[in-house]
Design an enzyme around this catalytic site. Structure first.
Site, PDB file in Angstrom:
ATOM      1  N   GLY A   1      -3.351   3.465  15.090  1.00  0.00           N
ATOM      2  CA  GLY A   1      -3.600   4.589  14.199  1.00  0.00           C
ATOM      3  C   GLY A   1      -3.749   5.875  14.992  1.00  0.00           C
TER       4      GLY A   1
ATOM      5  N   THR B   1      -1.742   8.489  15.602  1.00  0.00           N
ATOM      6  CA  THR B   1      -0.884   9.651  15.374  1.00  0.00           C
ATOM      7  C   THR B   1      -1.604  10.822  14.709  1.00  0.00           C
ATOM      8  OG1 THR B   1      -0.145   8.746  13.251  1.00  0.00           O
ATOM      9  CG2 THR B   1       1.200   8.237  15.211  1.00  0.00           C
TER      10      THR B   1
ATOM     11  N   THR C   1       3.431  15.889  15.062  1.00  0.00           N
ATOM     12  CA  THR C   1       3.621  16.707  16.267  1.00  0.00           C
ATOM     13  C   THR C   1       3.750  15.765  17.460  1.00  0.00           C
ATOM     14  OG1 THR C   1       1.206  16.928  16.462  1.00  0.00           O
ATOM     15  CG2 THR C   1       2.395  18.712  15.365  1.00  0.00           C
TER      16      THR C   1
ATOM     17  N   ASN D   1      -8.371   1.554  16.322  1.00  0.00           N
ATOM     18  CA  ASN D   1      -8.797   2.657  15.468  1.00  0.00           C
ATOM     19  C   ASN D   1      -8.226   2.569  14.054  1.00  0.00           C
ATOM     20  OD1 ASN D   1      -9.660   5.614  14.938  1.00  0.00           O
ATOM     21  ND2 ASN D   1      -7.443   5.658  14.646  1.00  0.00           N
TER      22      ASN D   1
ATOM     23  N   TYR E   1     -13.688  -1.675   1.878  1.00  0.00           N
ATOM     24  CA  TYR E   1     -13.683  -1.047   3.205  1.00  0.00           C
ATOM     25  C   TYR E   1     -15.024  -1.290   3.903  1.00  0.00           C
ATOM     26  CZ  TYR E   1     -13.771   2.869   6.569  1.00  0.00           C
ATOM     27  OH  TYR E   1     -13.887   3.650   7.698  1.00  0.00           O
TER      28      TYR E   1
ATOM     29  N   ALA F   1     -17.215  -3.656   3.326  1.00  0.00           N
ATOM     30  CA  ALA F   1     -17.368  -5.074   3.646  1.00  0.00           C
ATOM     31  C   ALA F   1     -16.533  -5.452   4.869  1.00  0.00           C
ATOM     32  CB  ALA F   1     -16.957  -5.919   2.443  1.00  0.00           C
ATOM     33  N   ALA F   2     -15.309  -4.919   4.941  1.00  0.00           N
ATOM     34  CA  ALA F   2     -14.438  -5.208   6.088  1.00  0.00           C
ATOM     35  C   ALA F   2     -15.037  -4.654   7.380  1.00  0.00           C
ATOM     36  CB  ALA F   2     -13.049  -4.626   5.856  1.00  0.00           C
ATOM     37  N   LYS F   3     -15.601  -3.446   7.330  1.00  0.00           N
ATOM     38  CA  LYS F   3     -16.184  -2.851   8.527  1.00  0.00           C
ATOM     39  C   LYS F   3     -17.450  -3.592   8.949  1.00  0.00           C
ATOM     40  CE  LYS F   3     -13.235   0.472   9.343  1.00  0.00           C
ATOM     41  NZ  LYS F   3     -12.337   0.392  10.519  1.00  0.00           N
TER      42      LYS F   3
END
Length: 264
Positions: A20, A22, A50, A88, A156, A158-160
């Protein structure tokens, strides 16, 4: 004689991968590691808006099970090793409305991107790190792992929470073998996506941008520091943690939230 540390070149000779990488905090982390002398690979589904010829881009959707092996193989074939992995990649695209508004697909896709993607990538690169008895893995989690917002980001959160727990468990297994594993849990970061969100809230509520920002901080329970984090501030923490200066640190979660979490 006092030893002088050259922070600008302390990662010279190291190969780093930032998923992740970019945009947002991921791009800031990639730039920070590059500026410290590392050779940096970034992965994402789409090319950076960019491009930077010094950041080696790999196109991959790491929420798909087959992508982790692809990325690991490309890195190892091109550079021969990987010293630093910053997981990330992550985010939430689930709708508001609480638990009842969430579908099975919402849960599955969110867990794939935020928990299983780093697990699979760790598994793909760890054999090489363990063979060399050296390496650093950083998992970018979130304060929602401890402070969930139920209205729209429960999968999100719960996943973290799972990622934080997994990271600790992995560290206990691989730290004795030379690989450090750490978790960084940011609060709200003012990324490009956050700026766009502020603009939408400002327009829909007919309030100034600063009022929109304040409303989000209020929803989080307040940020004592008075503002969201800058991506570069998160990147600076990661830059320290992957450096030789943090050589004794492993198995720990580092919260960077401006004081948002109200408990010890």
């Amino acid at each position: 004689m006092k030893q002088i540390v050259d922070y600008q070149n302390e990662l010279s000779g190291k190969i780093a991968l930032v998923t992740g990488g970019t945009k947002g905090a991921g791009r800031a982390i990639a730039e920070r590691l590059k500026n410290a002398g590392a050779t940096v690979v970034i992965s994402a589904r789409n090319q950076p808006e960019t491009p930077d010829k010094e950041l080696h881009f790999i196109s991959a959707d790491l929420s798909k099970p087959e992508a982790a092996a692809k990325v690991a193989c490309e890195v190892l074939e091109r550079f021969g090793k990987l010293d630093i992995l910053v997981n990330n990649l992550g985010g939430s695209e689930t709708p508001g409305g609480g638990f009842a508004a969430l579908t099975n697909t919402d849960w599955e896709e969110t867990i794939q991107a935020n928990l299983l993607a780093p697990v699979r990538l760790d598994k793909a690169v760890l054999p090489q790190m363990l063979e060399g008895k050296s390496g650093v893995i950083i998992h970018i989690a979130s304060i929602q792992g401890k402070l969930p917002l139920y209205d729209s980001t429960l999968p999100y959160a719960a996943a973290k929470a799972g990622l934080i727990n997994y990271s600790k468990g992995l560290s206990k297994e691989v730290s004795p073998k030379g690989v450090r594993v750490l978790t960084v849990s940011p609060g709200w970061i003012m990324t490009e996506a956050s700026i766009r969100m502020m603009e939408r809230i400002s327009e829909s509520s007919n309030v100034p941008i600063k009022e929109a920002e304040k409303s989000v901080m209020t929803a989080l329970g307040g940020i004592p520091y008075g503002r969201p984090a800058k991506p570069e501030e998160v990147a600076e923490l990661v830059g320290f943690l992957v450096s030789p200066r943090a050589g004794y640190l492993t198995g720990t979660e580092y919260v960077i939230d401006g004081g948002t979490i109200p408990t010890i």
